[in-house]
Design an enzyme around this catalytic site. Sequence first.
Site, short mmCIF file in Angstrom:
data_model
loop_
_atom_site.label_atom_id
_atom_site.label_comp_id
_atom_site.label_asym_id
_atom_site.label_seq_id
_atom_site.Cartn_x
_atom_site.Cartn_y
_atom_site.Cartn_z
N HIS A 137 89.30 10.64 58.48
CA HIS A 137 89.63 12.06 58.33
C HIS A 137 88.32 12.85 58.41
O HIS A 137 87.25 12.33 58.06
CB HIS A 137 90.27 12.22 56.94
N ASP A 215 88.00 5.75 50.85
CA ASP A 215 88.78 6.99 50.82
C ASP A 215 90.23 6.59 50.53
O ASP A 215 90.94 6.08 51.41
CB ASP A 215 88.65 7.71 52.16
N GLN A 218 95.20 8.51 50.82
CA GLN A 218 96.57 8.16 51.22
C GLN A 218 97.05 6.86 50.60
O GLN A 218 98.13 6.38 50.96
CB GLN A 218 96.66 8.06 52.76
N LYS A 241 98.23 14.52 46.38
CA LYS A 241 98.93 13.59 47.27
C LYS A 241 99.64 12.50 46.47
O LYS A 241 100.10 11.51 47.03
CB LYS A 241 97.95 12.95 48.25
N CYS A 384 93.44 16.57 61.11
CA CYS A 384 92.01 16.42 60.73
C CYS A 384 91.46 15.08 61.19
O CYS A 384 90.66 14.44 60.49
CB CYS A 384 91.80 16.62 59.23
N1 C6P Z 1 94.92 14.69 54.67
C1 C6P Z 1 96.94 15.29 55.87
O1 C6P Z 1 97.89 16.04 56.14
P1 C6P Z 1 91.86 16.76 50.41
O2 C6P Z 1 92.11 17.88 51.36
O3 C6P Z 1 90.45 16.77 49.89
O4 C6P Z 1 92.89 16.66 49.34
O5 C6P Z 1 92.06 15.41 51.24
C2 C6P Z 1 91.32 15.18 52.42
C3 C6P Z 1 91.72 13.88 53.05
C4 C6P Z 1 90.80 12.84 53.07
N2 C6P Z 1 91.12 11.63 53.57
C5 C6P Z 1 92.34 11.37 54.06
C6 C6P Z 1 92.66 10.01 54.57
C7 C6P Z 1 93.31 12.37 54.09
O6 C6P Z 1 94.51 12.11 54.58
C8 C6P Z 1 92.99 13.67 53.59
C9 C6P Z 1 93.98 14.80 53.65
C10 C6P Z 1 95.97 15.71 54.81
O7 C6P Z 1 96.78 14.21 56.45
C11 C6P Z 1 95.45 17.08 55.07
S1 C6P Z 1 94.54 17.19 56.59
#
Ligand code: C6P
Length: 428
Positions: A137, A215, A218, A241, A384
């Site tokens: 991401h 990370d 997910q 999430k 992203c």
């Molecule tokens: N993915 C998606 O719709 P934040 O925004 O900090 O809570 O998470 C960022 C992020 C980092 N790593 C991974 C693997 C992610 O999936 C995400 C967030 C969302 O897929 C928003 S783009």
Amino acid sequence: MVPPVSDPPQFPSMPRPSVNPWRADFPVLDQEVNGRPLVYLDNAATTQKPRQVIEAISNYYLHDNSNVHRGIHTLSARATSGFEGAREKVARFLGAAGPQEIIFTRGTTEAINLVAQSWGRANLRPGDRILLTEMEHHSNIVPWQMLCERTGARLAYVPVTGPEGLLDLSDLDTLLGGGTKFFAFTHTSNTLGTVNPAADLCRRAREAGVVSLVDAAQSAGHRPVDVRGIGCDFLVFSGHKMCGPTGIGALYGRESILDAMPPWQGGGDMISRVDYDKSRWNTLPHKFEAGTPDIAGAIGLGAALDYLETVGRETIRDHDAMLAAAAWNVLREVGGLTLLGPEPGLHPGGRAGVVSFVMDGVHAHDVVTLTDRCGVALRGGHHCNQPLMKKLGYPATSRASFYFYNSVEEITALADAIGEVRAFFSGH
Ligand code: C6P
């Protein structure tokens, strides 16, 4: 898992529908969108919140609202115990050695930036290498690019095999050598649904003397995640999430590494003593939490973790995988779609509840706009993951992502909606 009910499935490959015991806890799901029952399949972007989390947040504001760590009065003591109690819940949820290893952040993105700016600036020199994967991401690419600009370090990437979305690990040991100091990778891809072998990757990093970051945006709310079992040095996630509120998440860091890192933001709470000319830092975890934190958010996150424990993370993982396999099968039956990521059942590490697809000749934004008219909430775009999209040769995908409150009937509704979109664009 739950008793079957009698309605026959519409697609031959569909599992039998079942009663979903958790759904009633999510008030937002009980509504119509564009005249159809809402089918919320955008859980990788953010999950819905159960009544228990909403009540924990409103109870805090109704009864306990006060600042933490500062006051001696009763409300401040209650707020502090709620906030620090939430930190202990996060530590237990992740299998950390203790709450001193948990830093509250605004989410995954901020946690990665903290590590890049604190650990990265203190430890990287010109020519050092940071290893990422091609399925990261933007949150796990851009902070490292910014760090490289500051320090003169370089980036390298573990390749993705192709649209089936696995990591090509054949050269991993070489990539972990040659000046690599840090390896950051996603546990679960938000676009491909791939679940990477985190424990194996961290073991190989450790053997090469490389510091690792997982990370878990997910994965933390979707499967058992144990930092000591995985053997990572850092792990990051976002509360929103996993049934928690937005604006709160956490960084897990191994205590010895966090101890040696400099603070990344200065202000109240992160100090033990301040003089006009210099200051001394507070102990862990407060050294990394400057200013008044998101107290209600942390309490809401704690309530979300309690809730997820009652559902069971193995149950969530299995339910996600069942829905992903069902969606994969029915979407294949619709035809005219290219499905991305590992085929369910073929990937030994399992597959997450994320199914991305491309409809022949139709942009993902059009697909998602039309499914919304059927009440089905999907995400369309690059998610992203722009470099990954470029590599795979697609500008965007449509993505359905599932959680434990989704049902088999909703997969049928997804397939029906996609069938309608296809009929619309092929003029039938
Ligand atoms: N993915 C998606 O719709 P934040 O925004 O900090 O809570 O998470 C960022 C992020 C980092 N790593 C991974 C693997 C992610 O999936 C995400 C967030 C969302 O897929 C928003 S783009």
